[in-house]
Design a protein around this motif. Structure first.
Motif, PDB file in Angstrom:
ATOM      1  N   ILE A   6       0.836  -1.206   0.000  1.00  0.00           N
ATOM      2  CA  ILE A   6       0.000   0.000   0.000  1.00  0.00           C
ATOM      3  C   ILE A   6       0.870   1.255   0.000  1.00  0.00           C
ATOM      4  CG2 ILE A   6      -1.635   1.336   1.402  1.00  0.00           C
ATOM      5  CD1 ILE A   6      -2.819  -1.443   2.247  1.00  0.00           C
ATOM      6  N   ALA A   7       1.943   1.241   0.771  1.00  0.00           N
ATOM      7  CA  ALA A   7       2.849   2.399   0.815  1.00  0.00           C
ATOM      8  C   ALA A   7       3.512   2.643  -0.537  1.00  0.00           C
ATOM      9  CB  ALA A   7       3.904   2.204   1.899  1.00  0.00           C
ATOM     10  N   VAL A   8       3.946   1.573  -1.182  1.00  0.00           N
ATOM     11  CA  VAL A   8       4.569   1.714  -2.509  1.00  0.00           C
ATOM     12  C   VAL A   8       3.550   2.254  -3.509  1.00  0.00           C
ATOM     13  CG1 VAL A   8       5.508   0.410  -4.457  1.00  0.00           C
ATOM     14  CG2 VAL A   8       6.384   0.001  -2.157  1.00  0.00           C
ATOM     15  N   LEU A   9       2.358   1.673  -3.511  1.00  0.00           N
ATOM     16  CA  LEU A   9       1.323   2.144  -4.439  1.00  0.00           C
ATOM     17  C   LEU A   9       0.928   3.588  -4.135  1.00  0.00           C
ATOM     18  CD1 LEU A   9      -0.927  -1.044  -4.695  1.00  0.00           C
ATOM     19  CD2 LEU A   9       0.721  -0.171  -6.372  1.00  0.00           C
ATOM     20  N   GLY A  10       0.887   3.955  -2.850  1.00  0.00           N
ATOM     21  CA  GLY A  10       0.582   5.333  -2.486  1.00  0.00           C
ATOM     22  C   GLY A  10       1.633   6.303  -2.979  1.00  0.00           C
ATOM     23  N   TRP A  17      12.745  10.538  -1.646  1.00  0.00           N
ATOM     24  CA  TRP A  17      13.436   9.516  -2.439  1.00  0.00           C
ATOM     25  C   TRP A  17      14.132   8.503  -1.538  1.00  0.00           C
ATOM     26  CZ3 TRP A  17      12.330   8.021  -6.969  1.00  0.00           C
ATOM     27  CH2 TRP A  17      11.885   8.908  -7.947  1.00  0.00           C
ATOM     28  N   TYR A  18      14.774   8.985  -0.480  1.00  0.00           N
ATOM     29  CA  TYR A  18      15.441   8.062   0.441  1.00  0.00           C
ATOM     30  C   TYR A  18      14.433   7.123   1.104  1.00  0.00           C
ATOM     31  CZ  TYR A  18      19.566  11.054  -0.026  1.00  0.00           C
ATOM     32  OH  TYR A  18      20.632  11.754  -0.510  1.00  0.00           O
ATOM     33  N   GLN A  19      13.267   7.653   1.436  1.00  0.00           N
ATOM     34  CA  GLN A  19      12.237   6.807   2.027  1.00  0.00           C
ATOM     35  C   GLN A  19      11.745   5.763   1.024  1.00  0.00           C
ATOM     36  OE1 GLN A  19       9.398   9.295   4.519  1.00  0.00           O
ATOM     37  NE2 GLN A  19      10.923  10.815   3.878  1.00  0.00           N
ATOM     38  N   ARG A  20      11.653   6.149  -0.224  1.00  0.00           N
ATOM     39  CA  ARG A  20      11.275   5.184  -1.261  1.00  0.00           C
ATOM     40  C   ARG A  20      12.335   4.094  -1.403  1.00  0.00           C
ATOM     41  NH1 ARG A  20       8.441   7.878  -6.465  1.00  0.00           N
ATOM     42  NH2 ARG A  20       6.706   8.847  -5.368  1.00  0.00           N
ATOM     43  N   VAL A  21      13.588   4.502  -1.328  1.00  0.00           N
ATOM     44  CA  VAL A  21      14.690   3.537  -1.432  1.00  0.00           C
ATOM     45  C   VAL A  21      14.592   2.492  -0.327  1.00  0.00           C
ATOM     46  CG1 VAL A  21      17.201   3.335  -1.115  1.00  0.00           C
ATOM     47  CG2 VAL A  21      16.287   5.046  -2.680  1.00  0.00           C
ATOM     48  N   LEU A  22      14.042   2.866   0.808  1.00  0.00           N
ATOM     49  CA  LEU A  22      13.880   1.925   1.914  1.00  0.00           C
ATOM     50  C   LEU A  22      12.561   1.148   1.848  1.00  0.00           C
ATOM     51  CD1 LEU A  22      15.270   4.276   4.679  1.00  0.00           C
ATOM     52  CD2 LEU A  22      16.367   2.190   3.823  1.00  0.00           C
ATOM     53  N   MET A  23      11.489   1.757   1.347  1.00  0.00           N
ATOM     54  CA  MET A  23      10.183   1.086   1.328  1.00  0.00           C
ATOM     55  C   MET A  23      10.042   0.108   0.170  1.00  0.00           C
ATOM     56  SD  MET A  23       7.296   0.586   2.839  1.00  0.00           S
ATOM     57  CE  MET A  23       7.058   1.927   4.004  1.00  0.00           C
ATOM     58  N   TYR A  24      10.517   0.458  -1.003  1.00  0.00           N
ATOM     59  CA  TYR A  24      10.307  -0.411  -2.170  1.00  0.00           C
ATOM     60  C   TYR A  24      10.918  -1.796  -1.977  1.00  0.00           C
ATOM     61  CZ  TYR A  24       8.368   3.485  -4.912  1.00  0.00           C
ATOM     62  OH  TYR A  24       7.594   4.511  -5.379  1.00  0.00           O
ATOM     63  N   PRO A  25      12.159  -1.904  -1.472  1.00  0.00           N
ATOM     64  CA  PRO A  25      12.695  -3.252  -1.230  1.00  0.00           C
ATOM     65  C   PRO A  25      11.908  -4.018  -0.161  1.00  0.00           C
ATOM     66  CG  PRO A  25      14.462  -1.645  -1.161  1.00  0.00           C
ATOM     67  CD  PRO A  25      13.179  -0.890  -1.240  1.00  0.00           C
ATOM     68  N   LEU A  26      11.327  -3.289   0.794  1.00  0.00           N
ATOM     69  CA  LEU A  26      10.540  -3.958   1.831  1.00  0.00           C
ATOM     70  C   LEU A  26       9.384  -4.753   1.217  1.00  0.00           C
ATOM     71  CD1 LEU A  26      10.077  -1.588   4.900  1.00  0.00           C
ATOM     72  CD2 LEU A  26      10.915  -3.930   4.889  1.00  0.00           C
ATOM     73  N   ALA A  27       8.741  -4.181   0.215  1.00  0.00           N
ATOM     74  CA  ALA A  27       7.632  -4.876  -0.433  1.00  0.00           C
ATOM     75  C   ALA A  27       8.111  -6.189  -1.059  1.00  0.00           C
ATOM     76  CB  ALA A  27       6.980  -3.980  -1.486  1.00  0.00           C
ATOM     77  N   VAL A  28       9.290  -6.178  -1.629  1.00  0.00           N
ATOM     78  CA  VAL A  28       9.837  -7.385  -2.250  1.00  0.00           C
ATOM     79  C   VAL A  28      10.312  -8.374  -1.182  1.00  0.00           C
ATOM     80  CG1 VAL A  28      11.643  -8.272  -3.774  1.00  0.00           C
ATOM     81  CG2 VAL A  28      10.498  -6.119  -4.333  1.00  0.00           C
ATOM     82  N   PHE A  56      14.584 -10.365  10.223  1.00  0.00           N
ATOM     83  CA  PHE A  56      16.024 -10.106  10.289  1.00  0.00           C
ATOM     84  C   PHE A  56      16.492  -9.323   9.060  1.00  0.00           C
ATOM     85  CE2 PHE A  56      20.430 -11.454   9.420  1.00  0.00           C
ATOM     86  CZ  PHE A  56      21.030 -11.032  10.600  1.00  0.00           C
ATOM     87  N   TYR A  57      15.905  -9.623   7.896  1.00  0.00           N
ATOM     88  CA  TYR A  57      16.285  -8.939   6.654  1.00  0.00           C
ATOM     89  C   TYR A  57      15.540  -7.618   6.480  1.00  0.00           C
ATOM     90  CZ  TYR A  57      17.427 -13.831   5.920  1.00  0.00           C
ATOM     91  OH  TYR A  57      17.879 -15.114   6.089  1.00  0.00           O
ATOM     92  N   ALA A  58      14.304  -7.564   6.966  1.00  0.00           N
ATOM     93  CA  ALA A  58      13.451  -6.407   6.703  1.00  0.00           C
ATOM     94  C   ALA A  58      13.568  -5.306   7.758  1.00  0.00           C
ATOM     95  CB  ALA A  58      12.000  -6.863   6.587  1.00  0.00           C
ATOM     96  N   LEU A  59      13.844  -5.680   9.000  1.00  0.00           N
ATOM     97  CA  LEU A  59      13.881  -4.675  10.065  1.00  0.00           C
ATOM     98  C   LEU A  59      14.881  -3.539   9.834  1.00  0.00           C
ATOM     99  CD1 LEU A  59      13.208  -6.726  13.292  1.00  0.00           C
ATOM    100  CD2 LEU A  59      11.937  -4.730  12.495  1.00  0.00           C
ATOM    101  N   PRO A  60      16.067  -3.797   9.294  1.00  0.00           N
ATOM    102  CA  PRO A  60      16.951  -2.648   9.042  1.00  0.00           C
ATOM    103  C   PRO A  60      16.315  -1.594   8.126  1.00  0.00           C
ATOM    104  CG  PRO A  60      18.203  -4.672   8.917  1.00  0.00           C
ATOM    105  CD  PRO A  60      16.759  -5.072   9.034  1.00  0.00           C
ATOM    106  N   PHE A  61      15.583  -2.038   7.109  1.00  0.00           N
ATOM    107  CA  PHE A  61      14.909  -1.096   6.214  1.00  0.00           C
ATOM    108  C   PHE A  61      13.824  -0.324   6.960  1.00  0.00           C
ATOM    109  CE2 PHE A  61      16.484  -4.299   3.207  1.00  0.00           C
ATOM    110  CZ  PHE A  61      17.087  -3.489   2.249  1.00  0.00           C
ATOM    111  N   SER A  62      13.004  -1.045   7.730  1.00  0.00           N
ATOM    112  CA  SER A  62      11.873  -0.387   8.386  1.00  0.00           C
ATOM    113  C   SER A  62      12.319   0.506   9.545  1.00  0.00           C
ATOM    114  CB  SER A  62      10.842  -1.413   8.849  1.00  0.00           C
ATOM    115  OG  SER A  62      11.352  -2.251   9.847  1.00  0.00           O
TER     116      SER A  62
END
Length: 141
Positions: free
Chosen positions: A18-22, A39-50, A65-71
């Protein structure tokens, strides 16, 4: 679904989608040009979706373990961006010199909901869900 932790990871993944689509809606449909901090926030959110999607699909109990650093970093960055918009605390520290100013507000719903606030909310909820899911997985193991 095997456990509550799986449901929490699914919800985290859906929030990231939802965040990526928003963000794509605001930039591609509404025509809002993202500032540098956006842009930096997008760089962190887009990989989270994947990452969350792959983790959910593979039922990886360690996806947090993989996602928490991004979030976690995304939560901090979005919080600083929101404070920059709503206060003068970071005026000297944050100088968006090119393009759209980082203090600009394309939306301001109810006097406090801006795009960085939406980003902050998504990152924070994802972080909380992943932490609770990790705790649930530990307790059920």
């Amino acid at each position: 679904m095997e456990s509550k932790a799986d449901v929490l990871r699914l919800i985290a993944w859906l929030i990231s989608i939802i965040a990526v689509l928003g963000s794509l809606y605001f930039s591609e449909i509404r025509g809002f040009v993202p500032c540098e901090l956006c842009w930096y926030q997008r760089v962190l959110m887009y990989p989270l979706a994947v990452v969350l999607g792959v983790g959910f699909y593979r039922r990886d109990r360690n996806v947090g373990f993989y996602a928490l650093p991004f979030s976690v970093v995304g939560t901090g960055l979005a919080f600083v961006h929101y404070l920059h918009q709503k206060t003068d605390w970071f005026d000297q520290a944050i100088a968006c010199t090119q393009g759209v100013p980082c203090s600009g507000e394309y939306i301001n719903w109810l006097g406090f909901i801006t795009i960085p606030f939406l980003s902050l909310t998504a990152f924070f909820i994802i972080t909380c869900l992943l932490l609770v899911a990790s705790r649930q997985a530990e307790n059920s193991a």
